[in-house]
Design a protein around this motif. Sequence first.
Motif, PDB file in Angstrom:
ATOM      1  N   VAL A   7      -2.599   0.623  -4.462  1.00 20.12           N
ATOM      2  CA  VAL A   7      -2.587  -0.681  -3.791  1.00 20.12           C
ATOM      3  C   VAL A   7      -2.521  -1.770  -4.857  1.00 20.12           C
ATOM      4  O   VAL A   7      -3.449  -1.917  -5.655  1.00 20.12           O
ATOM      5  N   GLU A   9       0.756   5.163   0.278  1.00 22.60           N
ATOM      6  CA  GLU A   9      -0.144   6.249   0.653  1.00 22.60           C
ATOM      7  C   GLU A   9       0.485   7.599   0.322  1.00 22.60           C
ATOM      8  O   GLU A   9       1.682   7.802   0.540  1.00 22.60           O
ATOM      9  N   PHE A  31      -0.531  -7.058   4.097  1.00 23.49           N
ATOM     10  CA  PHE A  31      -0.236  -5.719   3.600  1.00 23.49           C
ATOM     11  C   PHE A  31       1.021  -5.148   4.250  1.00 23.49           C
ATOM     12  O   PHE A  31       1.298  -5.395   5.420  1.00 23.49           O
ATOM     13  N   VAL A  79       0.866  -1.179   0.000  1.00 27.04           N
ATOM     14  CA  VAL A  79       0.000   0.000   0.000  1.00 27.04           C
ATOM     15  C   VAL A  79       0.902   1.228   0.000  1.00 27.04           C
ATOM     16  O   VAL A  79       1.706   1.402   0.914  1.00 27.04           O
ATOM     17  N   LEU A 102       3.109  -1.134   4.160  1.00 28.51           N
ATOM     18  CA  LEU A 102       2.766   0.264   3.877  1.00 28.51           C
ATOM     19  C   LEU A 102       4.008   1.107   3.632  1.00 28.51           C
ATOM     20  O   LEU A 102       4.960   1.067   4.418  1.00 28.51           O
ATOM     21  N   TYR A 106      -6.803  -6.862  -2.368  1.00 30.26           N
ATOM     22  CA  TYR A 106      -5.960  -8.019  -2.051  1.00 30.26           C
ATOM     23  C   TYR A 106      -6.564  -9.294  -2.644  1.00 30.26           C
ATOM     24  O   TYR A 106      -5.872 -10.054  -3.331  1.00 30.26           O
ATOM     25  N   PHE A 159      -9.465  -2.137   0.722  1.00 24.01           N
ATOM     26  CA  PHE A 159      -8.122  -2.704   0.579  1.00 24.01           C
ATOM     27  C   PHE A 159      -8.188  -4.228   0.505  1.00 24.01           C
ATOM     28  O   PHE A 159      -7.455  -4.855  -0.266  1.00 24.01           O
ATOM     29  N   LEU A 186      -5.851   2.690   8.097  1.00 22.66           N
ATOM     30  CA  LEU A 186      -4.628   1.933   7.818  1.00 22.66           C
ATOM     31  C   LEU A 186      -4.149   1.200   9.067  1.00 22.66           C
ATOM     32  O   LEU A 186      -3.692   0.050   8.984  1.00 22.66           O
ATOM     33  N   PHE A 201      -4.095   6.528  -2.566  1.00 21.29           N
ATOM     34  CA  PHE A 201      -3.353   5.277  -2.390  1.00 21.29           C
ATOM     35  C   PHE A 201      -3.154   4.602  -3.739  1.00 21.29           C
ATOM     36  O   PHE A 201      -3.984   4.730  -4.641  1.00 21.29           O
TER      37      PHE A 201
END
Length: 260
Positions: free
Chosen positions: A230, A103, A130, A101, A132, A248, A244, A119, A228
């Motif tokens: 992703v 951001e 995930f 992810v 970040l 995925y 999110f 998040l 974002f």
Amino acid sequence: MPAKRFGLLILLCCCLASIPALAQNPSPEQIKDYLAKHPEAVMEVLSHHKVELYDLVMQGREIRQRLIWRANIERGLANPLVPTVDPRRPILGDPQAKVLVVEYTDFMCPACRQAAQNLENLLAKDPHRFKLLVKHSPGSDLAKQLALYYEAIGRQDPAKAWRFYQEVFKDQEIIAKKGIGSVQPLLKKLGVDQARLSRDLADKSLEQLLNKDREEAKAFKMDGTPGFVVAGVVIRGPAPVAAFEDVYAISQKQKLEPLE
């Protein structure tokens, strides 16, 4: 039976039972014939169940939005965006997680504050799915200073940078009023090396990093914050955890939960 369908069934049964002509176990054909001749009867009965009807309409709206979102994910995965990933920047979460992810945030943005909470919930719920990477698109000098602090702290310890990220958003209103000096107690609490922090803040490459973040966000048509990327798919605004998780599941070709 799914709860939403069950709720609809109950509401329809209430409607039909309220119609005298249909009160004595009518056949499906009788129900269909009566409603074809008297559609106003259903509307009259539904008018006495406004709350239940509103709930069903809102549930239907949410399902429709989620279906549109899932279709958008498929289109995004067909032409994924590829953000720049600098290995020297702090990556939060499990390094082996399959989905990154990225951001684009602003520490003084109220919507980004909500996104930060989402998040945090995402990484707590799915810690091995995930990871970040925080990038920046500050809209004020104060937000820019905070972004530089985040990156400088990340050079010392990614975990401390993540705590800084969380605490700054939680204290956003106080920092907005009191300025950058108000984060000093937080730095002390986190055990940040102040001498190294000062040296890193003086490094012009950090500001260049922020400029590249802004340019990338602009290239990805991120008109505001938060935004974002992703698994190559764009998400705009403070999206919920479910958004999110849909990315995925679809990116990993997993079966999606039915929307009912």
